[in-house]
Motif scaffolding. Sequence first.
Motif, PDB file in Angstrom:
ATOM      1  N   LEU A 136      89.208  49.834  70.102  1.00 42.28           N
ATOM      2  CA  LEU A 136      90.753  48.915  71.135  1.00 42.28           C
ATOM      3  C   LEU A 136      90.189  47.075  70.238  1.00 42.28           C
ATOM      4  CD1 LEU A 136      92.380  48.139  73.253  1.00 42.28           C
ATOM      5  CD2 LEU A 136      90.289  47.236  74.449  1.00 42.28           C
ATOM      6  N   ALA A 137      89.200  47.183  69.528  1.00 44.42           N
ATOM      7  CA  ALA A 137      89.179  45.888  69.328  1.00 44.42           C
ATOM      8  C   ALA A 137      90.654  45.791  68.286  1.00 44.42           C
ATOM      9  CB  ALA A 137      87.602  45.065  69.272  1.00 44.42           C
ATOM     10  N   LEU A 138      90.329  46.848  67.413  1.00 46.77           N
ATOM     11  CA  LEU A 138      90.864  46.518  66.144  1.00 46.77           C
ATOM     12  C   LEU A 138      92.588  47.185  66.477  1.00 46.77           C
ATOM     13  CD1 LEU A 138      88.890  48.819  63.702  1.00 46.77           C
ATOM     14  CD2 LEU A 138      88.893  46.728  63.540  1.00 46.77           C
ATOM     15  N   THR A 139      92.842  46.920  67.534  1.00 44.90           N
ATOM     16  CA  THR A 139      93.946  47.534  67.857  1.00 44.90           C
ATOM     17  C   THR A 139      94.335  46.172  68.604  1.00 44.90           C
ATOM     18  OG1 THR A 139      93.737  49.747  68.878  1.00 44.90           O
ATOM     19  CG2 THR A 139      95.442  49.065  69.339  1.00 44.90           C
ATOM     20  N   VAL A 140      94.382  45.500  69.464  1.00 46.74           N
ATOM     21  CA  VAL A 140      94.232  44.270  69.736  1.00 46.74           C
ATOM     22  C   VAL A 140      94.050  43.005  69.142  1.00 46.74           C
ATOM     23  CG1 VAL A 140      94.378  45.696  72.240  1.00 46.74           C
ATOM     24  CG2 VAL A 140      92.634  43.855  71.392  1.00 46.74           C
ATOM     25  N   ARG A 141      93.163  43.092  68.108  1.00 53.91           N
ATOM     26  CA  ARG A 141      92.841  41.924  66.905  1.00 53.91           C
ATOM     27  C   ARG A 141      92.451  40.638  67.914  1.00 53.91           C
ATOM     28  NH1 ARG A 141      94.684  44.986  64.157  1.00 53.91           N
ATOM     29  NH2 ARG A 141      96.662  44.473  62.924  1.00 53.91           N
ATOM     30  N   ASP A 142      90.733  41.206  68.790  1.00 52.40           N
ATOM     31  CA  ASP A 142      89.778  40.170  69.997  1.00 52.40           C
ATOM     32  C   ASP A 142      88.548  40.370  68.825  1.00 52.40           C
ATOM     33  OD1 ASP A 142      88.434  39.540  71.497  1.00 52.40           O
ATOM     34  OD2 ASP A 142      89.830  40.510  72.998  1.00 52.40           O
ATOM     35  N   GLY A 143      88.168  39.466  68.616  1.00 49.93           N
ATOM     36  CA  GLY A 143      86.864  39.172  67.475  1.00 49.93           C
ATOM     37  C   GLY A 143      85.823  39.261  68.952  1.00 49.93           C
ATOM     38  N   ALA A 144      86.214  38.336  70.035  1.00 49.56           N
ATOM     39  CA  ALA A 144      85.181  38.054  70.897  1.00 49.56           C
ATOM     40  C   ALA A 144      84.764  39.842  71.421  1.00 49.56           C
ATOM     41  CB  ALA A 144      85.795  37.713  72.404  1.00 49.56           C
ATOM     42  N   LEU A 145      86.139  40.584  70.985  1.00 52.65           N
ATOM     43  CA  LEU A 145      85.625  42.317  72.261  1.00 52.65           C
ATOM     44  C   LEU A 145      84.616  42.329  70.686  1.00 52.65           C
ATOM     45  CD1 LEU A 145      86.208  43.645  74.283  1.00 52.65           C
ATOM     46  CD2 LEU A 145      88.379  44.396  73.052  1.00 52.65           C
ATOM     47  N   VAL A 146      85.391  42.593  69.651  1.00 53.35           N
ATOM     48  CA  VAL A 146      84.164  43.103  68.530  1.00 53.35           C
ATOM     49  C   VAL A 146      82.765  42.572  68.413  1.00 53.35           C
ATOM     50  CG1 VAL A 146      83.914  43.097  66.241  1.00 53.35           C
ATOM     51  CG2 VAL A 146      86.106  43.066  66.706  1.00 53.35           C
ATOM     52  N   LEU A 147      82.239  41.708  68.686  1.00 56.95           N
ATOM     53  CA  LEU A 147      81.183  41.067  68.720  1.00 56.95           C
ATOM     54  C   LEU A 147      80.472  41.580  70.248  1.00 56.95           C
ATOM     55  CD1 LEU A 147      81.576  37.292  68.758  1.00 56.95           C
ATOM     56  CD2 LEU A 147      80.400  39.161  67.046  1.00 56.95           C
ATOM     57  N   GLY A 148      81.169  41.854  71.540  1.00 55.66           N
ATOM     58  CA  GLY A 148      80.474  42.801  73.015  1.00 55.66           C
ATOM     59  C   GLY A 148      80.035  44.034  71.915  1.00 55.66           C
ATOM     60  N   ALA A 149      81.228  44.927  71.607  1.00 54.58           N
ATOM     61  CA  ALA A 149      80.963  46.410  71.271  1.00 54.58           C
ATOM     62  C   ALA A 149      80.281  46.218  70.394  1.00 54.58           C
ATOM     63  CB  ALA A 149      82.488  46.650  70.915  1.00 54.58           C
ATOM     64  N   LEU A 150      79.732  45.384  69.168  1.00 52.61           N
ATOM     65  CA  LEU A 150      78.717  45.319  67.434  1.00 52.61           C
ATOM     66  C   LEU A 150      77.185  45.592  69.070  1.00 52.61           C
ATOM     67  CD1 LEU A 150      80.230  42.870  65.239  1.00 52.61           C
ATOM     68  CD2 LEU A 150      79.804  46.258  65.826  1.00 52.61           C
ATOM     69  N   VAL A 151      76.990  44.300  69.994  1.00 50.27           N
ATOM     70  CA  VAL A 151      76.371  44.690  70.781  1.00 50.27           C
ATOM     71  C   VAL A 151      75.681  45.701  71.809  1.00 50.27           C
ATOM     72  CG1 VAL A 151      74.434  43.444  72.746  1.00 50.27           C
ATOM     73  CG2 VAL A 151      75.828  41.671  71.184  1.00 50.27           C
ATOM     74  N   PHE A 152      77.191  46.033  72.454  1.00 50.83           N
ATOM     75  CA  PHE A 152      76.918  47.858  72.590  1.00 50.83           C
ATOM     76  C   PHE A 152      76.779  48.637  72.548  1.00 50.83           C
ATOM     77  CE2 PHE A 152      79.054  51.409  75.465  1.00 50.83           C
ATOM     78  CZ  PHE A 152      78.263  51.487  76.216  1.00 50.83           C
ATOM     79  N   THR A 153      77.138  48.626  70.757  1.00 50.94           N
ATOM     80  CA  THR A 153      76.610  49.477  69.455  1.00 50.94           C
ATOM     81  C   THR A 153      75.141  49.799  69.588  1.00 50.94           C
ATOM     82  OG1 THR A 153      78.801  49.050  68.586  1.00 50.94           O
ATOM     83  CG2 THR A 153      77.208  50.168  67.287  1.00 50.94           C
ATOM     84  N   GLY A 154      74.853  48.449  69.072  1.00 52.26           N
ATOM     85  CA  GLY A 154      72.957  48.588  69.560  1.00 52.26           C
ATOM     86  C   GLY A 154      72.604  49.454  70.417  1.00 52.26           C
ATOM     87  N   ILE A 155      73.086  48.688  71.794  1.00 48.61           N
ATOM     88  CA  ILE A 155      72.415  49.495  73.167  1.00 48.61           C
ATOM     89  C   ILE A 155      72.262  50.364  72.907  1.00 48.61           C
ATOM     90  CG2 ILE A 155      72.229  49.309  75.315  1.00 48.61           C
ATOM     91  CD1 ILE A 155      73.611  46.079  75.081  1.00 48.61           C
ATOM     92  N   ALA A 156      74.081  51.293  72.755  1.00 49.40           N
ATOM     93  CA  ALA A 156      73.937  53.028  72.831  1.00 49.40           C
ATOM     94  C   ALA A 156      73.365  53.583  71.782  1.00 49.40           C
ATOM     95  CB  ALA A 156      75.156  53.016  72.622  1.00 49.40           C
TER      96      ALA A 156
END
Length: 209
Positions: free
Chosen positions: A165-185
Amino acid sequence: MSQEPTSMGDVIGELDELASNHEKVCVGDVLDDFGARSFGPFIMIPALLELTPVGGIPGLPTALALFISLIAVQLLLGRDHVWMPQFVQQRAVGSKKLHKAVGKLRGLASFLDRHSKGRLEGLTQGTAIKLVAGAILLLCCTVPPLEFLPFASSIPMLAIAVLGLALTVRDGALVLGALVFTGIATSIGIAMYVNSSGSGAENGVLPFL
């Protein structure tokens, strides 16, 4: 060819329209409809499908992870368009199943679109893309072993969907949040796998058997 989607709502709407116009929707149809440069949707869509009842089909989460890996590798290598072998493009899902899956995702689509505003766009291009692709590949590697645990594979798939989704909507803040969630996941997935393996060993049986 339709305009490339710029929100999760666009993606859901396009899938629903495809399902309305075909008895079965194949990967090639989606590629033609979304455009060859739509890396984000092609990462997000299979991850979202895994979160629906369709993802409960044995073996499907692993197959979806392999599909996503194919896209992520191309992103990592810097390709400017999505390529898929013909046998992958011919893979199809029934329109009724797709309609049902899309219906269950509409609420999630609305929520995520409301919270993605196209911020920090620099994190959705250039070198940052390779970091995102690497994170997606890491998450895909955790899916096959977690598929043996109820609903466990949905954890990394949710992280993958958010990155798509972050890549689709070009949202870097969402990328950062998703990367944090990646570590948690990833940490949760490893812990679940280790705990399951440990339980199996204590019972004198092989894990997951």
